[in-house]
Design a protein around this motif. Structure first.
Motif, mmCIF file in Angstrom:
data_model
loop_
_atom_site.group_PDB
_atom_site.id
_atom_site.type_symbol
_atom_site.label_atom_id
_atom_site.label_comp_id
_atom_site.label_asym_id
_atom_site.label_seq_id
_atom_site.Cartn_x
_atom_site.Cartn_y
_atom_site.Cartn_z
ATOM 1 N N SER A 20 0.822 -1.213 0.000
ATOM 2 C CA SER A 20 0.000 0.000 0.000
ATOM 3 C C SER A 20 0.854 1.261 0.000
ATOM 4 N N ILE A 26 -5.215 2.444 5.437
ATOM 5 C CA ILE A 26 -5.797 1.140 5.138
ATOM 6 C C ILE A 26 -6.723 0.670 6.263
ATOM 7 N N TRP A 187 -2.512 -1.450 -7.314
ATOM 8 C CA TRP A 187 -2.189 -0.107 -6.824
ATOM 9 C C TRP A 187 -1.771 0.804 -7.977
#
Length: 282
Positions: A20, A26, A187
């Motif tokens: 991430s 998150i 991502w």
């Protein structure tokens, strides 16, 4: 950016969390945090978190069990996607499968190709795709594996230690996908502002037999296996299963590669990375 990741304890979910970006807050949930078969639970989850983005990495993936548990498979693979799309006004990234195709193609499947699933699992995943909206991202993938997960690679390693020989299907063709690589692609698609349908698997082509042979060769070179066992190629007809599998499910990933402007790592190279991680896990 506040991101809700479902299926957080799964192979892809763990990869998404690890990869991430720094600007992503998150919120990772799994079955213990939200019952995806319950619309009210989904509404409450999304309402409480109010995410900017949802990445739905949760799925019912027990392909053979789905033949006798169609309602459960449909609830997770289709109805949950409908609920997420109805309660969340922002983008959703949804992960689907090569099993939405029938395997009759003579070339890799493109994102726009007609779907024709031949199993309950494939049909429920296709239904889930239909609930996405134009601004959402659909990512289809195949043969996902990672270190420490429940997957073909780790099953083969166990059987190679336990059995004097193995028989592996050689007439189902596709490509393995290393979960951390898939996570990086997802991502990348988010960062690019993409929408629509994209495919990702590792580069190259393999049968399950090819994959098994490579697993043994790489594992022996790393010392993960102490002996070599014969691996015999067999036809699908010699290994009947409750669910039908597509004979050919290679995905055309050119659209993804062109958008992200990156290379395409061969599956064997990623297999080697995974096995080194497996070795480190002990």
């Amino acid at each position: 950016m506040k991101v809700l990741i479902t299926g957080a304890k799964g192979q892809l979910g763990r990869g998404l969390i690890a990869a991430s970006p720094d600007d992503a807050a998150i919120h990772a949930v799994d079955i213990d945090d939200c019952d995806l078969t319950n619309e009210g639970s989904i509404f409450n989850l999304v309402g409480n978190i109010a995410p900017d983005l949802i990445i739905n990495a949760a799925a019912y993936t027990a392909v053979d069990n789905a033949e006798s548990e169609e309602d459960l498979a449909a609830a997770i693979n289709a109805d949950a996607v409908k609920a997420l799309a109805s309660v969340h006004s922002g983008r959703i990234v949804h992960v689907s499968t090569d099993f939405v195709f029938d395997g009759g193609s003579s070339r890799p499947y493109r994102p726009e190709d007609k779907r024709a699933p031949i199993s309950t699992y494939g049909r429920t995943k296709a239904r889930g795709e239909d609930h996405l909206r134009p601004d959402d991202i659909l990512v289809r993938t195949s043969w996902v594996y990672t270190a420490g997960g429940q997957n073909f690679v780790r099953t083969m390693l166990r059987l190679m230690r336990e059995k004097p020989e193995l028989k592996v299907v050689a007439d189902q063709i596709g490509a393995p996908t290393w979960a951390p690589g898939l996570a990086a692609v997802i991502w990348g698609l988010v960062k690019s502002g993409a929408s629509g349908i994209y495919h990702h698997s590792d580069a190259g082509t393999a049968s399950w037999y090819d994959f098994a042979v490579a697993i043994q060769e790489e594992a022996l070179s790393l010392g993960l296996l102490s002996r070599e066992v014969p691996i015999h190629p067999i036809p699908t007809s010699d290994y009947p299963t409750p669910a039908a599998r597509p004979a050919f499910s290679l995905l055309d990933c050119r659209k993804t590669r062109e958008l992200l402007g990156d290379g395409h790592t061969h599956w064997r190279k990623n297999l080697r990375k995974m096995l080194k991680e497996e070795q480190a896990l002990g």
